[in-house]
Motif scaffolding. Sequence first.
Motif, short mmCIF file in Angstrom:
data_model
loop_
_atom_site.label_atom_id
_atom_site.label_comp_id
_atom_site.label_asym_id
_atom_site.label_seq_id
_atom_site.Cartn_x
_atom_site.Cartn_y
_atom_site.Cartn_z
N ILE A 189 0.82 -1.21 0.00
CA ILE A 189 0.00 0.00 0.00
C ILE A 189 0.86 1.26 0.00
O ILE A 189 0.45 2.30 -0.55
N GLN A 190 2.06 1.20 0.58
CA GLN A 190 2.93 2.38 0.58
C GLN A 190 3.37 2.74 -0.83
O GLN A 190 3.45 3.92 -1.18
N HIS A 191 3.67 1.75 -1.64
CA HIS A 191 4.03 1.99 -3.04
C HIS A 191 2.83 2.62 -3.77
O HIS A 191 3.00 3.58 -4.54
N VAL A 192 1.65 2.08 -3.53
CA VAL A 192 0.43 2.59 -4.17
C VAL A 192 0.23 4.06 -3.82
O VAL A 192 -0.03 4.90 -4.70
N GLU A 193 0.34 4.39 -2.56
CA GLU A 193 0.12 5.77 -2.13
C GLU A 193 1.16 6.72 -2.71
O GLU A 193 0.84 7.86 -3.11
N ARG A 194 2.42 6.27 -2.77
CA ARG A 194 3.48 7.13 -3.31
C ARG A 194 3.22 7.46 -4.77
O ARG A 194 3.33 8.61 -5.20
N MET A 195 2.92 6.44 -5.57
CA MET A 195 2.70 6.66 -6.99
C MET A 195 1.44 7.49 -7.23
O MET A 195 1.42 8.38 -8.10
N TRP A 196 0.40 7.23 -6.48
CA TRP A 196 -0.86 7.97 -6.63
C TRP A 196 -0.65 9.46 -6.31
O TRP A 196 -1.11 10.33 -7.04
N ASN A 197 0.04 9.73 -5.24
CA ASN A 197 0.25 11.12 -4.81
C ASN A 197 1.25 11.87 -5.70
O ASN A 197 1.22 13.10 -5.78
N LYS A 198 2.14 11.13 -6.33
CA LYS A 198 3.13 11.77 -7.20
C LYS A 198 2.48 12.35 -8.45
O LYS A 198 2.92 13.39 -8.96
N PRO A 248 -1.18 13.23 -9.30
CA PRO A 248 -2.61 13.35 -9.00
C PRO A 248 -3.45 13.42 -10.28
O PRO A 248 -3.13 14.16 -11.20
N GLY A 249 -4.50 12.61 -10.30
CA GLY A 249 -5.44 12.63 -11.40
C GLY A 249 -5.01 11.86 -12.62
O GLY A 249 -5.82 11.60 -13.52
N MET A 250 -3.74 11.49 -12.71
CA MET A 250 -3.25 10.82 -13.92
C MET A 250 -3.66 9.35 -13.96
O MET A 250 -4.12 8.84 -14.97
N TRP A 251 -3.48 8.66 -12.84
CA TRP A 251 -3.73 7.22 -12.82
C TRP A 251 -5.22 6.92 -12.91
O TRP A 251 -6.02 7.48 -12.16
N ARG A 252 -5.59 5.99 -13.79
CA ARG A 252 -6.99 5.67 -14.00
C ARG A 252 -7.38 4.31 -13.43
O ARG A 252 -8.57 3.97 -13.38
N SER A 253 -6.42 3.53 -13.00
CA SER A 253 -6.71 2.23 -12.40
C SER A 253 -5.44 1.69 -11.77
O SER A 253 -4.34 2.14 -12.08
#
Length: 451
Positions: free
Chosen positions: A207-216, A218-223
């Motif tokens: 989950i830490q990897h997920v949060e880092r990539m998501w926050n880096k 914002p809005g780009m990742w769709r899934s």
Amino acid sequence: MGAGASTSVQENHGEEINALKKRLADLEKKASEPAAKAAAAPAAARQMSAPNGQQGQQIEHSSSRLGLTMKGKDVDYELVARDWAELPKYDTAFEAGNADGKPWKTIDCHLHLMDFLQKSEGTFSMAKAMNEANVSKAIVFGMPCCKKWEQQEPSAPLYYQDDNSDCYVYHYADQMVADAWLACPDHVRERFAPCFASFNPTDKFAIQHVERMWNKYPGMWRSIGEVMCRHDDLTTMLQDKETPTANHPGLKPVYEFCAEKDVPIIVHHNSTQMLEEDGTWEYLWEIEEVVDQFPQLKFVWAHCGVSRRVSEPNHHKMCDMMLRKHPNMYLDMSWVVWEDVICDKQGNPKSEWLQVIERHQDRCMIGSDQVGQFEGLLHKEITKYYKLFNQLSDTAARKVAYDNCEELFFGKTLSSPALKDVVSKYPTMPSCMNAERLMHKEGKFMKIGYY
């Protein structure tokens, strides 16, 4: 340092200083040559290779990245950042096809930018192949697993099944997807829904990897996807010998995250054991536990739970039951599920599958599962579904071919705006990765540019 000391240094080391000045001047001149060359010849001709090693045609294009050349087998290839002006803008609006030969306009729900060696033909080739296959948009992800080349293997593997060497989680694949998307112009970004999942599903720190990539970004990742869980031979090749299962404790926080952010997750998880055709699904309970525990989670089941040598004769009944029981589940009908399960020996979709897809038309999608290589390959992996569309109702055909993916991956969510409203918020970045074409006859890769 005083004037006298400076004079002394000049007298004692004048020759060395002059040599350094000359070297510096030479370096500055050399550094300016590529720009001068680009200015003098803005339209540089380059020779590209066609699929399977056939002679390519010469293409005119402009680029400021010139000068790196490698010797191909038959011709010289000049490696350049491919100019998007070469590729006409594509009208992504839906168009229905028909049985008389008019092509359908589709969205590819399952497209890997990189392969199991983290190599790719690049986003330019991907977009070009999509145009040729009438694919408006694509859900794009990297490859979370990387194949190791072990010391005892005399030749490099090209696929994860080529030898018995392990595969390992390649976390950087997510950054590669982001870099590739950011290097595209806005009108191309709108066509690629970027996803990420390069983490170990058995790691409770995932989950830490997920949060880092998501926050880096914002809005780009769709899934989040494609998450690799149970996957035929790949499962036994992972360096971490703990079997990744859909209901693993390491994935529970990831599911909570996806439900909270209203973002779908794409999971590869076999429904049953390999080479078992006993009418039971040994691993189905692991999937059911997830969709039961997280009813708000948009769970996309990759390949309908099918892998090579992994299916049951009445697989359609199980899929029908799962969709009836779990309104938060979607079916990704890409890869071998089409040829091995959905179609008969003549390559036509079976009537029982047509009924299931028609009944659950809001939650079925088609995809290529093309991996890293696109030109000359993507077309047949998409047009094969025309037989399906032509036998569904008009409404169902449109949803399965286009609308379901558009709504699920490209539209506005609780946490992100629609993708078309995000693309211009990120500046265009320079291409930074080698685009490499697999020469099938030679069994090796050839650099064709950057992406």
